[in-house]
Design an enzyme around this catalytic site. Structure first.
Site, PDB file in Angstrom:
ATOM      1  N   ARG A 129       0.799  -1.228   0.000  1.00  0.00           N
ATOM      2  CA  ARG A 129       0.000   0.000   0.000  1.00  0.00           C
ATOM      3  C   ARG A 129       0.835   1.284   0.000  1.00  0.00           C
ATOM      4  NH1 ARG A 129      -3.729  -1.276   4.887  1.00  0.00           N
ATOM      5  NH2 ARG A 129      -2.203  -2.926   5.208  1.00  0.00           N
TER       6      ARG A 129
ATOM      7  N   LYS B 296       9.228  -0.644   2.511  1.00  0.00           N
ATOM      8  CA  LYS B 296       8.446   0.138   3.479  1.00  0.00           C
ATOM      9  C   LYS B 296       9.254   0.551   4.705  1.00  0.00           C
ATOM     10  CE  LYS B 296       5.005  -1.769   5.874  1.00  0.00           C
ATOM     11  NZ  LYS B 296       3.613  -2.193   6.167  1.00  0.00           N
TER      12      LYS B 296
ATOM     13  N   ARG C  25      26.302  27.750   4.969  1.00  0.00           N
ATOM     14  CA  ARG C  25      26.683  26.407   4.514  1.00  0.00           C
ATOM     15  C   ARG C  25      27.810  25.837   5.369  1.00  0.00           C
ATOM     16  NH1 ARG C  25      28.042  27.275  -1.428  1.00  0.00           N
ATOM     17  NH2 ARG C  25      28.564  25.069  -1.223  1.00  0.00           N
TER      18      ARG C  25
HETATM   19  C1  UD1 Z   1      -0.378  -8.625  12.021  1.00  0.00           C
HETATM   20  C2  UD1 Z   1      -1.044  -9.599  12.977  1.00  0.00           C
HETATM   21  C3  UD1 Z   1      -2.345  -8.979  13.490  1.00  0.00           C
HETATM   22  C4  UD1 Z   1      -2.045  -7.665  14.145  1.00  0.00           C
HETATM   23  C5  UD1 Z   1      -1.297  -6.737  13.203  1.00  0.00           C
HETATM   24  C6  UD1 Z   1      -0.827  -5.523  13.959  1.00  0.00           C
HETATM   25  C7  UD1 Z   1      -0.446 -11.816  12.176  1.00  0.00           C
HETATM   26  C8  UD1 Z   1      -0.894 -13.008  11.427  1.00  0.00           C
HETATM   27  N1  UD1 Z   1      -1.330 -10.817  12.290  1.00  0.00           N
HETATM   28  O1  UD1 Z   1      -1.236  -8.488  10.929  1.00  0.00           O
HETATM   29  O2  UD1 Z   1      -2.943  -9.847  14.409  1.00  0.00           O
HETATM   30  O3  UD1 Z   1      -3.242  -7.052  14.584  1.00  0.00           O
HETATM   31  O4  UD1 Z   1      -0.116  -7.383  12.687  1.00  0.00           O
HETATM   32  O5  UD1 Z   1      -0.248  -4.579  13.099  1.00  0.00           O
HETATM   33  O6  UD1 Z   1       0.662 -11.795  12.653  1.00  0.00           O
HETATM   34  N2  UD1 Z   1       6.109  -9.798   7.723  1.00  0.00           N
HETATM   35  C9  UD1 Z   1       7.203 -10.545   7.389  1.00  0.00           C
HETATM   36  N3  UD1 Z   1       7.018 -11.681   6.638  1.00  0.00           N
HETATM   37  C10 UD1 Z   1       5.807 -12.088   6.226  1.00  0.00           C
HETATM   38  C11 UD1 Z   1       4.681 -11.299   6.581  1.00  0.00           C
HETATM   39  C12 UD1 Z   1       4.866 -10.158   7.333  1.00  0.00           C
HETATM   40  O7  UD1 Z   1       8.329 -10.219   7.747  1.00  0.00           O
HETATM   41  O8  UD1 Z   1       5.739 -13.121   5.569  1.00  0.00           O
HETATM   42  C13 UD1 Z   1       6.313  -8.593   8.529  1.00  0.00           C
HETATM   43  C14 UD1 Z   1       5.863  -7.330   7.839  1.00  0.00           C
HETATM   44  O9  UD1 Z   1       6.945  -6.752   7.099  1.00  0.00           O
HETATM   45  C15 UD1 Z   1       5.463  -6.460   9.001  1.00  0.00           C
HETATM   46  C16 UD1 Z   1       4.981  -7.455  10.049  1.00  0.00           C
HETATM   47  O10 UD1 Z   1       5.524  -8.700   9.692  1.00  0.00           O
HETATM   48  O11 UD1 Z   1       6.577  -5.742   9.529  1.00  0.00           O
HETATM   49  C17 UD1 Z   1       3.448  -7.529  10.117  1.00  0.00           C
HETATM   50  O12 UD1 Z   1       2.991  -8.006   8.875  1.00  0.00           O
HETATM   51  P1  UD1 Z   1       1.610  -7.548   8.247  1.00  0.00           P
HETATM   52  O13 UD1 Z   1       1.438  -8.224   6.955  1.00  0.00           O
HETATM   53  O14 UD1 Z   1       1.515  -6.081   8.278  1.00  0.00           O
HETATM   54  O15 UD1 Z   1       0.598  -8.194   9.292  1.00  0.00           O
HETATM   55  P2  UD1 Z   1      -0.881  -7.759   9.530  1.00  0.00           P
HETATM   56  O16 UD1 Z   1      -1.743  -8.365   8.510  1.00  0.00           O
HETATM   57  O17 UD1 Z   1      -0.925  -6.289   9.704  1.00  0.00           O
HETATM   58 MG    MG Z   2       0.415  -4.595   9.142  1.00  0.00          MG
END
Ligand code: UD1
Ligand code: MG
Length: 459
Positions: free
Chosen positions: A8, A15, A338
């Site tokens: 997004r 990000k 500067r």
């Molecule tokens: C996650 C939580 C959700 C919580 C929310 C809070 C899970 C399944 N869900 O959801 O309960 O309310 O965060 O913000 O954990 N990431 C990885 N590898 C992956 C997927 C994600 O490193 O395969 C990292 C992302 O870069 C990010 C973090 O994990 O920093 C959270 O991932 P995101 O996809 O944003 O999880 P949410 O769906 O927001």
């Molecule tokens: Mg998230």
């Protein structure tokens, strides 16, 4: 966890490298982990891994006090899968705090409380109640009360209509014993709406294994706010700046409008400092007692001594060399300082004056439309409007030395290297190529001639 794509954001930049208050999001998170006194940190990278790892090299993260290791998660199969990549390098005897690279403003105190709740044996979750919980995992409790035992976390996309009404959400932050985490991760599957390995599923395993699951419920949403879009990044930036402005105002700094105030680095202020609207401070900036900063100034890597006044629209950037403004000096409006500009006490630098790698001694003045580059300017020198040092011959930079009490008239070009002797005067419009003796008047321009009775051409 910093492997996610950040779809997004719609950006080429991963990000977690987008800046908040001038530092990449991930640096804020690493800074927090470091402040916790963690033994080590493991950063899970994936999307844009090379750029993220380069940006988190030890010399790039200020104040890092732990060993930072990187593990790659490819492909990215969910948060549980992300943590699975990290645990092999963690010793069994420790505690793990799971943080998200896109949640930058969690307080160190908050995490200390979460760790205390975990107490080396329990699963501690950071939660909060939100008026609009959509998008987040919901905390499902066994019963109605807010203190009823936590049973599981259900993700938005897997939640029933009833569960969607739950307002208590999981922040994405937990603390738990490493040994238990390893066991539970091995049991994860991806049988859910997103076909992902959810870290949040370990809560059910903890409940099944009879391990206590405790929620540390906070009320400050800024601490768990994640960045998923440019709008959220902007909102969090404001949240950060607001908190900083409040801290500074509590110390007595008078900020005309905390909503129009930005610090992207560190700002140290003495007593009775006043800052008008729309100022941006970058890098390390120190403002002495009674300093006043006018509206719309950008000030980076500078030390401004007591009583100095920086008038509106001034741009100061010391970069690596720094800029120093002496006591009671007056700068601007519309001035540019500067790297290596060192202004002594009571120096005046006025509108459209640029100063680079130059020292101006006490009381020196360059009030209008001037350039001083690679110059040493003595006490009480008056540098006239429109005058410049020609410091660059196309290949090398040369110094100009202007001794004390010299008066340089308007519209002069001083071709360096050059020394103007103390107390001398340079007539307006001169192009000076040779050293001038002390106390003398030096003029280098065409003589004025007059043709009496001359008639202008007529149509
Ligand atoms: C996650 C939580 C959700 C919580 C929310 C809070 C899970 C399944 N869900 O959801 O309960 O309310 O965060 O913000 O954990 N990431 C990885 N590898 C992956 C997927 C994600 O490193 O395969 C990292 C992302 O870069 C990010 C973090 O994990 O920093 C959270 O991932 P995101 O996809 O944003 O999880 P949410 O769906 O927001
Ligand atoms: Mg998230």
């Amino acid at each position: 966890m910093a492997a996610g794509k950040g779809t997004r954001m719609k950006s080429k930049l991963p990000k977690v490298l987008h800046p908040l208050a001038g530092r990449p999001l991930i640096h804020h998170v690493l800074g927090t982990a470091s402040a916790l006194g963690a033994r080590s940190a493991v950063l899970v990278t994936g999307h844009g891994a090379e750029a993220v790892e380069a940006a988190c090299a030890p010399d790039r993260v200020a104040g890092n006090r732990f060993a930072l290791r990187f593990v790659r998660q490819e492909p990215q199969l969910g948060t549980g899968h992300a943590v699975q990549q990290a645990v092999p390098v963690l010793p069994d005897d420790g505690m793990v705090v799971v943080l998200s690279g896109d949640v930058p403003l969690t307080g160190v105190q908050t995490l200390h409380r979460l760790i205390a709740l975990c107490a080396g044996s329990k699963l501690a979750l950071l939660t909060l109640a939100l008026p609009d919980p959509s998008g987040y995992g919901r905390i499902v409790r066994a019963g109605q009360g807010s203190e009823a035992p936590v049973q599981r976390i259900v993700e938005q996309k897997d939640a029933s209509t009833e569960q969607l009404l739950i307002r208590e959400i999981y922040s994405g932050i937990m603390a738990l014993p490493t040994r238990l985490l390893k066991g539970w991760l091995a049991r994860l599957d991806n049988h859910n709406a997103q076909k992902e390995y959810y870290l949040t599923d370990i809560v059910k395993f903890a409940v099944a294994d009879g391990v206590a699951v405790l929620a540390h419920k906070i009320t400050d949403p800024v601490q768990v706010a994640g960045v998923n879009s440019p709008l959220q990044l902007a909102e969090l930036e404001r949240g950060f700046q607001q908190r900083l402005a409040v801290q500074l105002m509590e110390q007595g700094v008078r900020i005309v409008d905390p909503a129009r105030f930005d610090v992207r680095g560190s700002l140290q202020c003495g007593q009775d400092v006043a800052i008008d609207v729309n100022c941006v401070f970058e890098g390390a900036v120190t403002l002495g007692d009674d300093v006043a900063i006018g509206a719309n100034c950008v000030i980076a890597n500078a030390t401004i001594a007591a009583g100095a006044v920086i008038h509106p629209f001034t741009h100061i950037d010391g970069e690596k060399a720094g800029v120093t403004v002496g006591e009671g000096a007056m700068v601007g409006p519309f001035a540019r300082l500067r790297p290596g500009a060192v202004l002594g006490a009571q120096v005046h630098v006025g509108n459209f004056v640029e100063v680079k790698n130059s020292t101006l001694a006490k009381g020196a003045k360059a009030n209008h439309l001037a350039y001083l580059g690679d110059a040493t300017v003595g006490e009480r020198v008056n540098f006239g409007a429109g005058s410049i040092t020609a410091n660059y011959d196309g290949a090398h930079k040369h110094r100009t030395v202007i001794e004390a009490d010299v008066h340089v008239g308007s519209n002069c070009v001083l071709i360096a290297p050059l020394t103007l002797g103390a107390g001398g005067t340079v007539g307006g419009g001169s192009t000076i190529t040779k050293d001038t003796p002390p106390g003398a008047l030096s003029v280098a321009r065409g003589r004025q001639s007059t043709i009496a009775g001359w008639k202008r051409p007529a149509k």
